[in-house]
Enzyme design. Structure first.
Site, PDB file in Angstrom:
ATOM      1  CG  HIS A 245     -17.653  22.649   7.031  1.00 55.47           C
ATOM      2  ND1 HIS A 245     -18.760  22.296   6.305  1.00 55.47           N
ATOM      3  CD2 HIS A 245     -17.648  22.516   8.317  1.00 55.47           C
ATOM      4  CE1 HIS A 245     -19.453  21.987   7.538  1.00 55.47           C
ATOM      5  NE2 HIS A 245     -19.008  22.212   8.486  1.00 55.47           N
TER       6      HIS A 245
ATOM      7  N   GLY B 243       1.018  -1.163   0.002  1.00 57.20           N
ATOM      8  CA  GLY B 243       0.061   0.008  -0.054  1.00 57.20           C
ATOM      9  C   GLY B 243       0.933   1.245   0.081  1.00 57.20           C
TER      10      GLY B 243
ATOM     11  CD  GLN C 224     -11.507  15.881  12.254  1.00 58.89           C
ATOM     12  OE1 GLN C 224     -10.671  15.647  13.159  1.00 58.89           O
ATOM     13  NE2 GLN C 224     -11.549  14.923  11.027  1.00 58.89           N
TER      14      GLN C 224
ATOM     15  CB  THR D 103     -28.880  17.756   6.610  1.00 65.47           C
ATOM     16  OG1 THR D 103     -28.170  17.056   8.247  1.00 65.47           O
ATOM     17  CG2 THR D 103     -29.311  18.984   6.977  1.00 65.47           C
TER      18      THR D 103
ATOM     19  CE  LYS E 265     -27.880  20.078  11.068  1.00 64.80           C
ATOM     20  NZ  LYS E 265     -26.942  19.355   9.689  1.00 64.80           N
TER      21      LYS E 265
ATOM     22  CG  ASP F 110     -25.203  22.174   3.266  1.00 61.40           C
ATOM     23  OD1 ASP F 110     -24.210  22.939   3.835  1.00 61.40           O
ATOM     24  OD2 ASP F 110     -25.561  21.073   3.883  1.00 61.40           O
TER      25      ASP F 110
ATOM     26  CG  ASP G 137     -20.628  12.634   4.575  1.00 61.29           C
ATOM     27  OD1 ASP G 137     -20.479  11.659   3.625  1.00 61.29           O
ATOM     28  OD2 ASP G 137     -20.015  12.641   5.763  1.00 61.29           O
TER      29      ASP G 137
END
Length: 312
Positions: free
Chosen positions: A132, A41, A99, A228, A194, A220, A224
């Protein structure tokens, strides 16, 4: 014809489809890069032509799996060791961007870690699209050219000529982005409030605003698992919306996403091609951002401003 004597464009494995379109727009060849893979790999990167003294642009989105990020890091390192003049990472989709802060104790800030990895590898500039969270630009100590998918999505929406148009955000966090679209198009804004049971699982959702007899477009930055956005579409349709569409920059579409979209009240869902979409779903449409990135690269090469690339 473009003067390609000073710059070269290369691509990682996963984003070659987009790099080829970018090169077509720039009227330059895609550089020769070899990625050798070992049976365990591990892989190694080597440039098959001289890049000494050149400005190199490395096109690679860092969507899962992690090999795509590792490829980009090795491409940057190899370019640095091959004496490239500048190393510019073109990252249409910047992974780990969710994140971006400590939202609970003892968690990682993945976006900052990835920014540090790219900087340590030797990148001189990052060109990306629809992060994001906007503040991720500040995680870098090198220039970040942050492009917006609105440059291709807004003309598409205007071409639909929808009456009684309403722009919606699937959550409060995306309200700033949706409000910008609503202002540009001169139409009302609707919000969805939400709560999440856990990551990728929506517990409850309520509509704030009027959607009855309206053509709704949900805006948006990424989709994913589509939990939602499909829940919001079904809720708006049951509240009397005439049609419900969705537009998002990044087509993550993992797990059950395609089935959820196909079975939902959505008329269609529009993405850019920052991430390849290989599954079959009749409701998914992709718009190319190759020309947007090509123009940004062109302006970086010529030391020109990119600010007028932004519609909003």
């Amino acid at each position: 014809m473009s003067d390609t004597s000073s710059y070269m464009v290369f691509s990682g494995t996963a984003t070659k489809y987009l790099a080829e379109k970018i090169c077509q727009s720039l009227d330059c060849p895609l550089g020769q890069l070899q990625i050798t893979r070992f049976s365990d790999g591990e892989f190694a990167v080597s440039y098959e032509e001289s890049i000494r003294g050149r400005d190199v642009f490395l096109v690679q989105s860092t969507f899962p799996n992690s090999d795509n990020l590792m490829e980009l890091l090795l491409m940057i390192d190899a370019a640095k060791r091959a004496s490239a003049r500048t190393i510019n990472a073109v990252i249409p989709y910047f992974g780990w961007a969710r994140q971006d802060r400590k939202d609970k104790p003892r968690v990682s800030i993945g976006a900052k870690l990835v920014a540090d990895l790219l900087s340590v590898a030797g990148v001189n500039r990052v060109i990306t699209m629809d992060l994001h969270a906007d503040q991720i630009q500040g995680f870098f100590d090198v220039p970040v050219d942050h492009l917006y998918a609105s440059s291709v999505i807004l003309p598409y929406l205007q071409g639909l000529h929808l009456d009684d148009l309403v722009i919606a955000s699937p959550d409060v966090g995306g309200s700033k982005r949706a409000n910008t679209y609503a202002k540009y198009l001169g139409c009302p804004l609707v919000l969805c409030n939400k709560t999440r049971a856990r990551a990728n699982v929506v517990a409850t959702m309520q509509i704030i605003g009027d959607v009855e007899d309206k053509n709704v477009v949900i805006i948006d930055d990424m989709v994913d698992t589509a939990g939602t956005i499909t829940k919001a579409a079904d809720l708006m349709k049951s509240a009397g919306a005439k049609t419900v569409r969705a537009c998002a920059s990044h087509c993550v579409m993992s797990g059950p996403a395609s089935d959820r979209v196909q079975e939902s009240a959505l008329e269609e869902i529009v993405f850019t091609d920052s991430i390849p979409y290989t599954q079959r779903c009749a409701k998914v449409k992709q718009l190319s951002v190759a020309e947007t990135f090509a123009e940004a690269i062109r302006r970086v090469i010529k030391n020109q401003s990119i600010s007028d690339l932004y519609l909003i």
